[in-house]
Design an enzyme around this catalytic site. Sequence first.
Site, PDB file in Angstrom:
ATOM      1  N   GLU A 112     -26.328  22.205  18.880  1.00 22.51           N
ATOM      2  CA  GLU A 112     -25.051  22.909  19.031  1.00 22.51           C
ATOM      3  C   GLU A 112     -24.772  23.749  17.798  1.00 22.51           C
ATOM      4  OE1 GLU A 112     -20.812  23.773  18.649  1.00 22.51           O
ATOM      5  OE2 GLU A 112     -22.008  22.536  17.319  1.00 22.51           O
ATOM      6  N   GLU A 113     -25.107  23.198  16.644  1.00 22.62           N
ATOM      7  CA  GLU A 113     -24.735  23.841  15.374  1.00 22.62           C
ATOM      8  C   GLU A 113     -25.518  25.124  15.091  1.00 22.62           C
ATOM      9  OE1 GLU A 113     -22.219  23.026  13.814  1.00 22.62           O
ATOM     10  OE2 GLU A 113     -21.826  20.883  13.984  1.00 22.62           O
TER      11      GLU A 113
ATOM     12  N   ASP B 274     -17.688  15.498  13.137  1.00 24.18           N
ATOM     13  CA  ASP B 274     -18.348  16.528  13.981  1.00 24.18           C
ATOM     14  C   ASP B 274     -19.764  16.106  14.306  1.00 24.18           C
ATOM     15  OD1 ASP B 274     -18.966  18.860  15.273  1.00 24.18           O
ATOM     16  OD2 ASP B 274     -19.133  20.062  13.468  1.00 24.18           O
TER      17      ASP B 274
ATOM     18  N   HIS C 124     -22.315  16.923  21.112  1.00 22.25           N
ATOM     19  CA  HIS C 124     -23.624  17.268  20.547  1.00 22.25           C
ATOM     20  C   HIS C 124     -24.068  16.187  19.575  1.00 22.25           C
ATOM     21  CE1 HIS C 124     -22.048  18.749  16.638  1.00 22.25           C
ATOM     22  NE2 HIS C 124     -21.063  19.307  17.319  1.00 22.25           N
TER      23      HIS C 124
ATOM     24  N   GLU D  82     -15.300  17.804  20.727  1.00 19.10           N
ATOM     25  CA  GLU D  82     -15.289  18.333  19.346  1.00 19.10           C
ATOM     26  C   GLU D  82     -13.989  17.925  18.654  1.00 19.10           C
ATOM     27  OE1 GLU D  82     -17.361  20.090  17.489  1.00 19.10           O
ATOM     28  OE2 GLU D  82     -18.900  20.790  18.895  1.00 19.10           O
TER      29      GLU D  82
ATOM     30  N   ASP E 294     -26.513  16.789  17.146  1.00 19.58           N
ATOM     31  CA  ASP E 294     -26.981  17.331  15.866  1.00 19.58           C
ATOM     32  C   ASP E 294     -25.821  17.472  14.884  1.00 19.58           C
ATOM     33  OD1 ASP E 294     -25.985  19.440  17.543  1.00 19.58           O
ATOM     34  OD2 ASP E 294     -26.857  20.912  16.198  1.00 19.58           O
TER      35      ASP E 294
HETATM   36 ZN   LIG Z   1     -19.344  20.169  16.493  1.00 25.31          ZN
END
Ligand SMILES: [Zn+2]
Length: 388
Positions: free
Chosen positions: A143-144, A111, A79, A171, A81
């Site tokens: 994603e977050e 992350d 991801h 991740e 974001d």
């Molecule tokens: Zn993540």
Amino acid sequence: MSPVIDPLALDLYSRLVALDTTSSASNLPAIELLAGVLDRRGSDLRILRSPDGRKANLWARLGPPVDAAGRGGLVLSGHTDCVPALEDDWSSDPFRLTDRGDRWVGRGAADMKGFVALAAALAVRLDPASLTRPLGLLFTFDEEVGMLGARDFARAWPADEPLPRAWVIGEPTSLAVVRMHKGHLKLRVALAGRPAHSGTPQLGDNAIEKSAPVVAALAALRRALESERPELGEYFPEAPFVPLNVARIDGGVALNVVPDRCTIDLGTRPLPAADVEALRARIEAVVRDAAPGASLETLGWSEPLLTAEASPIHRELLALTGQRDSRGAPFATDGGPLSALDIDAVVWGPGDISVAHRADEWMPKADMERASRLLVELVDRFCGGASA
Ligand SMILES: [Zn+2]
């Protein structure tokens, strides 16, 4: 000796961290950066806009098309974001990737902009003509805040275009291979009352007062759940049960008003094999018992991940890393919603999830170097191309 990182990957990494892709903002600058880098390879490149057009997923495919029968090849996914950098104890600018000896510090350092940079740089370095099976890249938005980009991708991907079966969701797992995680069910309890002036509270019906027995009942349910050991619990040693969290409570307008509404938001994380409807019904029964007039609304659902132990991507990554056991992760990922595409997704990436979402989020340089090396080997095994 200091770890050696591909300068292209490091450059992408620092440029990605420099872009504030907090989920509330647009991720388009990051998507454009990645698309610009990957476009040079003449790959099948698609910028897939979100329904409101403010954000996008990026799909890229190098090498031959996906064979519908075998569905060979590999997809690397991450991801773009990140969570907001609002913590006040950052010791450097969160949007500048900062070198601190054995680590890099920055928002998204762990992350998960490091993995995204590694995957994109690897694709740029590859000679697509050397691939006998396709390499796909998927970079998602939001994603977050509920895996919205991955969900969008899974919903909109054309059914007549096969995808490789093997996926890596990068991740931060400190490079542990993870084949399952829990789901996340988000619920809201709504309590209704009747407003009145606080000078005559007996004429009203206080909605906040009704929340007290509900919170107490949910706390008792949490303790009960923590004492249970459902199927697959052994893969989650830090929490071998269904966690439940009363996360937010909201109600009341002013000191001189008897509140006529109160809401309680809670989250619970069923195990991959769990009966989610049964869990929801259990929570609803507890809430109704404590407050007969309460209503329960589902705010969101993030799917769990459960990939077969014998799936080739799981076995190959175990072999490459030397890990012997199957593991679960205590957090949800894009792999949950992407599982709707009938894929085998494994979560595996550099960095430690426990430092994510905190001030001075950091990435060990050694993790990036190891991930970089193993990714080249993995792509070689699944796509048959040796990278430069
Ligand atoms: Zn993540």
